[in-house]
Design a protein around this motif. Structure first.
Motif, short mmCIF file in Angstrom:
data_model
loop_
_atom_site.label_atom_id
_atom_site.label_comp_id
_atom_site.label_asym_id
_atom_site.label_seq_id
_atom_site.Cartn_x
_atom_site.Cartn_y
_atom_site.Cartn_z
N GLY A 112 2.00 1.99 -3.55
CA GLY A 112 1.04 2.33 -4.19
C GLY A 112 0.86 3.95 -4.10
O GLY A 112 0.58 4.73 -4.82
N ARG A 113 0.68 4.42 -2.61
CA ARG A 113 0.52 5.61 -2.25
C ARG A 113 1.66 6.62 -2.81
O ARG A 113 1.46 7.70 -3.33
CB ARG A 113 0.49 6.05 -0.87
CG ARG A 113 -0.90 5.36 -0.19
CD ARG A 113 -0.93 5.82 1.35
NE ARG A 113 -0.21 5.13 2.19
CZ ARG A 113 -0.22 3.86 2.64
NH1 ARG A 113 -1.32 3.41 2.33
NH2 ARG A 113 0.70 3.41 3.46
N ASN A 114 2.69 6.00 -2.70
CA ASN A 114 3.93 6.89 -3.12
C ASN A 114 3.85 7.08 -4.72
O ASN A 114 4.21 8.14 -5.31
CB ASN A 114 5.54 6.30 -2.92
CG ASN A 114 5.56 6.30 -1.58
OD1 ASN A 114 5.01 6.92 -0.64
ND2 ASN A 114 6.59 5.48 -0.95
N LEU A 115 3.62 6.18 -5.72
CA LEU A 115 3.36 6.16 -6.89
C LEU A 115 2.39 6.98 -7.32
O LEU A 115 2.55 7.83 -8.43
CB LEU A 115 3.70 4.80 -7.56
CG LEU A 115 5.02 4.12 -7.49
CD1 LEU A 115 4.96 2.72 -8.32
CD2 LEU A 115 6.13 4.93 -8.17
N ALA B 203 0.74 -1.10 0.06
CA ALA B 203 -0.13 0.17 0.06
C ALA B 203 1.09 1.34 0.06
O ALA B 203 0.52 2.08 -0.67
CB ALA B 203 -0.57 0.01 1.27
N GLN B 204 1.92 1.14 0.64
CA GLN B 204 2.77 2.45 0.83
C GLN B 204 3.43 2.83 -0.56
O GLN B 204 3.47 3.95 -0.98
CB GLN B 204 4.06 2.22 1.95
CG GLN B 204 4.88 3.59 2.15
CD GLN B 204 4.13 4.47 2.60
OE1 GLN B 204 3.26 4.74 3.45
NE2 GLN B 204 4.18 5.92 1.97
N GLY C 126 -2.59 10.20 -15.74
CA GLY C 126 -3.75 9.26 -15.45
C GLY C 126 -3.00 8.05 -15.13
O GLY C 126 -2.16 7.67 -15.49
N TYR C 127 -3.67 7.14 -14.23
CA TYR C 127 -3.12 6.12 -13.48
C TYR C 127 -4.12 5.22 -13.11
O TYR C 127 -5.26 5.30 -12.71
CB TYR C 127 -1.97 6.16 -12.67
CG TYR C 127 -2.88 6.73 -11.42
CD1 TYR C 127 -3.17 5.99 -10.02
CD2 TYR C 127 -2.87 8.27 -11.11
CE1 TYR C 127 -3.79 6.45 -9.18
CE2 TYR C 127 -3.03 8.70 -9.88
CZ TYR C 127 -3.85 7.83 -9.02
OH TYR C 127 -4.59 8.42 -7.95
N ARG C 128 -3.81 3.83 -13.11
CA ARG C 128 -4.71 2.75 -12.60
C ARG C 128 -3.73 1.95 -11.73
O ARG C 128 -2.63 1.54 -12.19
CB ARG C 128 -5.08 1.79 -13.74
CG ARG C 128 -5.78 0.65 -13.42
CD ARG C 128 -7.02 0.88 -12.57
NE ARG C 128 -7.62 -0.43 -12.33
CZ ARG C 128 -9.13 -0.43 -12.17
NH1 ARG C 128 -9.78 0.46 -12.27
NH2 ARG C 128 -9.59 -1.72 -11.76
N LEU C 129 -4.26 1.76 -10.61
CA LEU C 129 -3.12 0.87 -9.54
C LEU C 129 -3.55 -0.55 -9.34
O LEU C 129 -4.80 -1.01 -9.23
CB LEU C 129 -3.40 1.71 -8.09
CG LEU C 129 -2.49 1.06 -7.16
CD1 LEU C 129 -1.11 1.13 -7.27
CD2 LEU C 129 -2.69 1.80 -5.54
N ALA C 130 -2.71 -1.52 -9.82
CA ALA C 130 -3.00 -3.06 -9.41
C ALA C 130 -2.30 -3.40 -8.38
O ALA C 130 -0.74 -3.08 -8.22
CB ALA C 130 -2.69 -3.63 -10.90
N GLY C 131 -2.63 -4.31 -7.72
CA GLY C 131 -2.21 -4.78 -6.23
C GLY C 131 -1.24 -5.81 -6.63
O GLY C 131 -0.35 -6.13 -5.60
#
Length: 141
Positions: A19-22, A16-17, A32-37
């Motif tokens: 992901g938050r940073n990026l 999660a960290q 624009g972005y899409r976050l995948a885990g």
């Protein structure tokens, strides 16, 4: 982004960290972005983009997320992403050649950068346009 179009980036982050940073960096850059885990979620998003004609200009991940992906997921990622550059953040704890070996494909279109180089490398990749050359800088694989 001289063409006036927002560039779309797929972020694959395990923590999660990260992901938050990026996402923070991408927002600041106006992307624009899409976050995948994980890699599988990223593969599903890539497939959806290709099937529906959605634009995607870059895949950004870190070496930990790539190392955690299983061989089947990495092969699927490599097959689907052929026209989109892959930028891997190298945190110095993984061997680049070992990671490239796990991808089971040519090095074309795969780039590496250090964490502090993410913003500049993303900008250079998106400004030059992806030509499939696999060459960006001394930091590319």
């Amino acid at each position: 982004m001289a063409d006036g179009k927002q560039k779309e980036i797929l972020l694959i982050c395990q923590t999660a960290q990260d992901g938050r940073n990026l996402t923070f960096l991408m927002k600041l850059g106006g992307y624009g972005y899409r976050l995948a885990g994980d890699v599988m979620e990223g593969v599903n998003y890539l497939h959806n983009c290709r099937t529906n004609g959605f634009p995607l200009h870059l895949i950004l991940t870190d070496s930990a997320a790539m190392a955690a992906g299983d061989g089947r997921e990495l092969l699927m990622l490599q097959e689907i992403r052929r026209q989109t550059p892959l930028l891997i953040i190298d945190r110095g704890n993984d061997d680049r050649n070992a990671l490239l070996g796990r991808l089971q494909a040519s090095r074309e279109g795969i780039y590496f950068c250090e964490p502090e180089e993410v913003v500049g490398t993303v900008e250079r990749l998106l400004q030059q346009g992806y030509q499939g050359s696999g060459r960006l800088s001394a930091h590319s694989a």
